[in-house]
Design a protein around this motif. Structure first.
Motif, PDB file in Angstrom:
ATOM      1  N   VAL A 326     -51.438  48.313 -55.639  1.00 48.51           N
ATOM      2  CA  VAL A 326     -50.494  47.459 -55.961  1.00 48.51           C
ATOM      3  C   VAL A 326     -50.554  47.264 -57.371  1.00 48.51           C
ATOM      4  O   VAL A 326     -49.623  46.968 -58.337  1.00 48.51           O
ATOM      5  CB  VAL A 326     -50.332  46.297 -55.192  1.00 48.51           C
ATOM      6  N   PHE A 327     -51.746  46.774 -57.870  1.00 48.42           N
ATOM      7  CA  PHE A 327     -52.073  46.640 -59.216  1.00 48.42           C
ATOM      8  C   PHE A 327     -51.484  47.718 -60.341  1.00 48.42           C
ATOM      9  O   PHE A 327     -50.913  47.370 -61.082  1.00 48.42           O
ATOM     10  CB  PHE A 327     -53.640  46.409 -59.394  1.00 48.42           C
ATOM     11  N   ILE A 328     -51.926  48.910 -59.935  1.00 49.64           N
ATOM     12  CA  ILE A 328     -51.527  49.877 -60.875  1.00 49.64           C
ATOM     13  C   ILE A 328     -49.675  50.266 -60.660  1.00 49.64           C
ATOM     14  O   ILE A 328     -49.279  50.378 -61.776  1.00 49.64           O
ATOM     15  CB  ILE A 328     -52.060  51.229 -60.253  1.00 49.64           C
ATOM     16  N   GLU A 329     -49.247  49.965 -59.641  1.00 46.44           N
ATOM     17  CA  GLU A 329     -47.825  50.298 -59.497  1.00 46.44           C
ATOM     18  C   GLU A 329     -47.083  49.085 -60.427  1.00 46.44           C
ATOM     19  O   GLU A 329     -46.145  49.399 -61.172  1.00 46.44           O
ATOM     20  CB  GLU A 329     -47.386  50.002 -58.075  1.00 46.44           C
ATOM     21  N   CYS A 330     -47.664  47.962 -60.326  1.00 46.65           N
ATOM     22  CA  CYS A 330     -47.127  46.785 -60.991  1.00 46.65           C
ATOM     23  C   CYS A 330     -47.416  47.047 -62.483  1.00 46.65           C
ATOM     24  O   CYS A 330     -46.496  46.436 -63.385  1.00 46.65           O
ATOM     25  CB  CYS A 330     -47.514  45.523 -60.697  1.00 46.65           C
ATOM     26  N   LEU A 331     -48.698  47.465 -62.779  1.00 46.09           N
ATOM     27  CA  LEU A 331     -48.811  47.873 -64.397  1.00 46.09           C
ATOM     28  C   LEU A 331     -47.523  48.743 -65.016  1.00 46.09           C
ATOM     29  O   LEU A 331     -46.914  48.608 -66.162  1.00 46.09           O
ATOM     30  CB  LEU A 331     -50.239  48.400 -64.729  1.00 46.09           C
ATOM     31  N   LYS A 332     -47.278  49.653 -64.127  1.00 45.62           N
ATOM     32  CA  LYS A 332     -46.217  50.657 -64.617  1.00 45.62           C
ATOM     33  C   LYS A 332     -44.917  49.944 -64.970  1.00 45.62           C
ATOM     34  O   LYS A 332     -44.222  50.360 -65.539  1.00 45.62           O
ATOM     35  CB  LYS A 332     -45.816  51.793 -63.657  1.00 45.62           C
ATOM     36  N   MET A 333     -44.800  48.686 -64.107  1.00 49.63           N
ATOM     37  CA  MET A 333     -43.402  48.018 -64.145  1.00 49.63           C
ATOM     38  C   MET A 333     -43.747  46.784 -65.250  1.00 49.63           C
ATOM     39  O   MET A 333     -42.835  45.934 -65.557  1.00 49.63           O
ATOM     40  CB  MET A 333     -43.011  47.252 -63.019  1.00 49.63           C
ATOM     41  N   GLY A 334     -44.986  46.785 -66.019  1.00 50.72           N
ATOM     42  CA  GLY A 334     -45.252  46.069 -67.036  1.00 50.72           C
ATOM     43  C   GLY A 334     -45.617  44.610 -66.389  1.00 50.72           C
ATOM     44  O   GLY A 334     -45.297  43.333 -67.179  1.00 50.72           O
ATOM     45  N   LEU A 335     -46.059  44.457 -65.461  1.00 41.88           N
ATOM     46  CA  LEU A 335     -46.977  43.423 -64.895  1.00 41.88           C
ATOM     47  C   LEU A 335     -48.221  43.245 -64.520  1.00 41.88           C
ATOM     48  O   LEU A 335     -48.707  44.394 -63.793  1.00 41.88           O
ATOM     49  CB  LEU A 335     -46.141  43.161 -63.456  1.00 41.88           C
ATOM     50  N   ILE A 336     -49.090  42.514 -65.131  1.00 37.89           N
ATOM     51  CA  ILE A 336     -50.606  42.282 -65.015  1.00 37.89           C
ATOM     52  C   ILE A 336     -50.966  41.466 -63.771  1.00 37.89           C
ATOM     53  O   ILE A 336     -50.725  40.114 -64.051  1.00 37.89           O
ATOM     54  CB  ILE A 336     -51.151  42.308 -66.026  1.00 37.89           C
ATOM     55  N   PHE A 337     -51.472  41.864 -62.564  1.00 38.52           N
ATOM     56  CA  PHE A 337     -52.067  40.893 -61.752  1.00 38.52           C
ATOM     57  C   PHE A 337     -53.524  41.276 -61.688  1.00 38.52           C
ATOM     58  O   PHE A 337     -54.101  42.032 -62.346  1.00 38.52           O
ATOM     59  CB  PHE A 337     -51.377  41.160 -60.360  1.00 38.52           C
ATOM     60  N   ARG A 338     -54.172  40.651 -60.778  1.00 36.62           N
ATOM     61  CA  ARG A 338     -55.723  40.891 -60.665  1.00 36.62           C
ATOM     62  C   ARG A 338     -56.098  41.021 -59.304  1.00 36.62           C
ATOM     63  O   ARG A 338     -56.103  40.532 -58.422  1.00 36.62           O
ATOM     64  CB  ARG A 338     -56.269  39.413 -61.115  1.00 36.62           C
ATOM     65  N   PRO A 339     -56.535  42.391 -59.113  1.00 43.24           N
ATOM     66  CA  PRO A 339     -57.150  42.886 -57.637  1.00 43.24           C
ATOM     67  C   PRO A 339     -58.543  42.141 -57.815  1.00 43.24           C
ATOM     68  O   PRO A 339     -59.298  41.925 -58.417  1.00 43.24           O
ATOM     69  CB  PRO A 339     -57.182  44.124 -57.973  1.00 43.24           C
ATOM     70  N   VAL A 340     -58.996  41.840 -56.539  1.00 44.88           N
ATOM     71  CA  VAL A 340     -60.104  41.190 -56.351  1.00 44.88           C
ATOM     72  C   VAL A 340     -61.183  41.683 -55.692  1.00 44.88           C
ATOM     73  O   VAL A 340     -62.065  41.184 -55.021  1.00 44.88           O
ATOM     74  CB  VAL A 340     -60.042  39.477 -55.985  1.00 44.88           C
ATOM     75  N   VAL A 341     -61.222  43.251 -55.779  1.00 41.20           N
ATOM     76  CA  VAL A 341     -62.263  43.811 -55.046  1.00 41.20           C
ATOM     77  C   VAL A 341     -63.681  43.883 -55.275  1.00 41.20           C
ATOM     78  O   VAL A 341     -64.687  43.635 -54.493  1.00 41.20           O
ATOM     79  CB  VAL A 341     -61.803  45.449 -55.133  1.00 41.20           C
ATOM     80  N   ASN A 342     -63.752  43.140 -56.772  1.00 38.33           N
ATOM     81  CA  ASN A 342     -65.248  42.689 -57.320  1.00 38.33           C
ATOM     82  C   ASN A 342     -65.829  41.212 -56.266  1.00 38.33           C
ATOM     83  O   ASN A 342     -66.822  41.080 -56.338  1.00 38.33           O
ATOM     84  CB  ASN A 342     -65.331  42.492 -58.702  1.00 38.33           C
ATOM     85  N   TYR A 343     -64.832  40.884 -55.622  1.00 37.59           N
ATOM     86  CA  TYR A 343     -64.950  39.657 -54.924  1.00 37.59           C
ATOM     87  C   TYR A 343     -65.332  40.033 -53.463  1.00 37.59           C
ATOM     88  O   TYR A 343     -65.364  39.188 -52.564  1.00 37.59           O
ATOM     89  CB  TYR A 343     -63.995  38.500 -55.245  1.00 37.59           C
ATOM     90  N   GLY A 344     -65.416  41.393 -53.089  1.00 39.51           N
ATOM     91  CA  GLY A 344     -65.425  41.755 -51.901  1.00 39.51           C
ATOM     92  C   GLY A 344     -64.216  41.570 -51.137  1.00 39.51           C
ATOM     93  O   GLY A 344     -64.128  41.784 -49.719  1.00 39.51           O
ATOM     94  N   MET A 345     -63.011  41.608 -51.797  1.00 40.85           N
ATOM     95  CA  MET A 345     -61.735  41.446 -51.145  1.00 40.85           C
ATOM     96  C   MET A 345     -60.795  42.390 -51.302  1.00 40.85           C
ATOM     97  O   MET A 345     -59.823  42.116 -52.339  1.00 40.85           O
ATOM     98  CB  MET A 345     -61.202  39.907 -51.414  1.00 40.85           C
ATOM     99  N   PRO A 346     -60.843  43.699 -51.014  1.00 46.15           N
ATOM    100  CA  PRO A 346     -59.843  44.761 -51.698  1.00 46.15           C
ATOM    101  C   PRO A 346     -58.580  44.624 -51.429  1.00 46.15           C
ATOM    102  O   PRO A 346     -57.756  45.279 -51.900  1.00 46.15           O
ATOM    103  CB  PRO A 346     -60.685  46.058 -51.199  1.00 46.15           C
TER     104      PRO A 346
END
Ligand SMILES: Cc1ncc(COP(=O)(O)O)c(C=O)c1O
Length: 370
Positions: A326-346
């Motif tokens: 979702v993060f990558i798809e949104c980047l393509k639309m010019g929106l930056i969100f934050r995936p939190v896989v580094n928090y163990g929550m992919p």
């Protein structure tokens, strides 16, 4: 080269993707960043005005004691000057407290998915973190934490961001106060509790006491706050801790003399008087939280209840894909969100509340991905 094992094992802090980098990599002109829980209204105008004036004295080192800002903060919090410690962001105060209390081999107790600065700051200093599992509703399990504190004599510190980031969930007084009473009794009060209220100004929950009232009731509690959120000064790097004078005197010795810049001191102080901006920031966040939560409910995108300026949304259930996609798809639309896989929550994506216009664009993007 041989480095200490705890340094070799370090995992870097993953920051929100910068706007310019996204423009470069994805060829999008207009980018909206809702990735780092920043204030969408920009910086406090009063802070900017005061810093602009202060620029003419940049050849001078800052006031190493932070005299004026600490006095203003002491008054604001209803504590004494000696109880206020300034930091280069509250992140630095976290680091300073760990350095003041711990030697390598000591332990810190906190929860899974705690704000990442805690375990990183601990690890840098040779301190390991004991993480307890979250409750089923993604909150800190204070009972489990208490068990770990009792069991491990080398536990020196406990970290509770309230609400926590990235979950946005909080521990209510009915759990926190009895917990603090128990911890106070352990090993003659030598276990210190850091209560981190970076998002305090956004909190609407009725069952959360003013953190300073809690602080006053316990000798082994410090409270952290920041200028990075409600005051819109994340780039300035100013935060502070409220702690008992004896502890503060040690932390003052541990910190470097000019840890907060002269612009930081002046900007933060001016921001505190910017009542219109503070009110507006709270109002924009409340309206945004309402709009976004209604949207998520309607769209069938599960989210965690949040007391901050962000929501953690479940993309696997909401969109059938992990947050990194979702993060990558949104980047393509010019929106930056934050995936939190580094928090163990992919499966989870953290979405900061924006202005009404930004929220609208975010909702449109999510709708496209449904
Ligand atoms: C819970 C929590 N504490 C502290 C901070 C750090 O704030 P600062 O910018 O003051 O270092 C953050 C930043 O996101 C946070 O979420």
């Amino acid at each position: 080269m041989k480095y200490p094992e705890y340094i070799e094992k370090l995992k870097p802090y993953i920051a929100g993707k910068p706007i310019e980098e996204t423009q470069r990599e994805y060829g999008v002109k207009h980018v909206i960043k809702l990735a780092s829980n920043e204030n969408p209204l920009g910086p406090s105008p009063k802070a900017v005005a005061a810093m602009t004036v202060a620029m003419k004295d940049l050849q001078l080192y800052p006031d190493a004691s932070g005299f004026h800002l600490r006095h203003t903060l002491a008054k604001h919090e209803g504590v004494t000057f000696d109880e206020v410690v300034l930091g280069n962001g509250s992140n630095e105060v976290i680091e300073l407290l760990i350095r003041t209390f711990c030697i390598p081999g000591d332990l810190m107790v906190t929860s899974d998915s705690v704000f990442a600065a805690y375990p990183i700051s601990a690890r840098i200093q040779g301190v390991d973190t004991i993480f307890t599992r979250m409750t089923q509703d993604y909150r800190f399990d204070l009972k489990a934490m208490l068990t770990q504190i009792k069991k491990n004599p080398r536990v020196k510190l406990v970290a509770i961001p309230n609400p926590n980031n990235p979950t946005g969930t909080y521990v209510p007084d009915s759990e926190l106060i009895p917990f603090l009473r128990e911890v106070e009794k352990i090993r003659k009060g030598s276990v210190h509790v850091i209560l981190d209220y970076a998002y305090w100004e956004y909190v609407t929950a009725k069952d959360m006491a003013d953190p300073i009232e809690l602080y006053k009731q316990f000798d082994n509690v410090s409270v952290l706050k920041t200028f990075s959120k409600i005051y819109g000064l994340g780039g300035l790097r100013v935060g502070y801790g409220v702690m008992k004078p004896e502890l503060a005197s040690y932390v003052q010795k541990v910190r470097m003399p000019f840890n907060v810049s002269s612009l930081g001191l002046v900007g933060a102080q001016a921001a505190m008087t910017d009542t219109n901006f503070i009110k507006k920031s709270i109002a924009v966040n409340r309206a945004g939280m309402k709009t976004m939560s209604q949207f998520y409910r309607k769209a069938g995108i599960p989210f965690l209840p949040s007391q901050g300026n962000f929501f953690l949304i479940n993309t696997r259930q909401g969109f059938g894909i992990d947050a990194s996609e979702v993060f990558i798809e949104c980047l393509k639309m010019g929106l930056i969100f934050r995936p939190v896989v580094n928090y163990g929550m992919p499966e989870w994506l953290r979405v900061t509340i924006g202005t009404a216009a930004q929220n609208k664009i975010a909702m449109r993007a999510f709708q496209k991905l449904k």
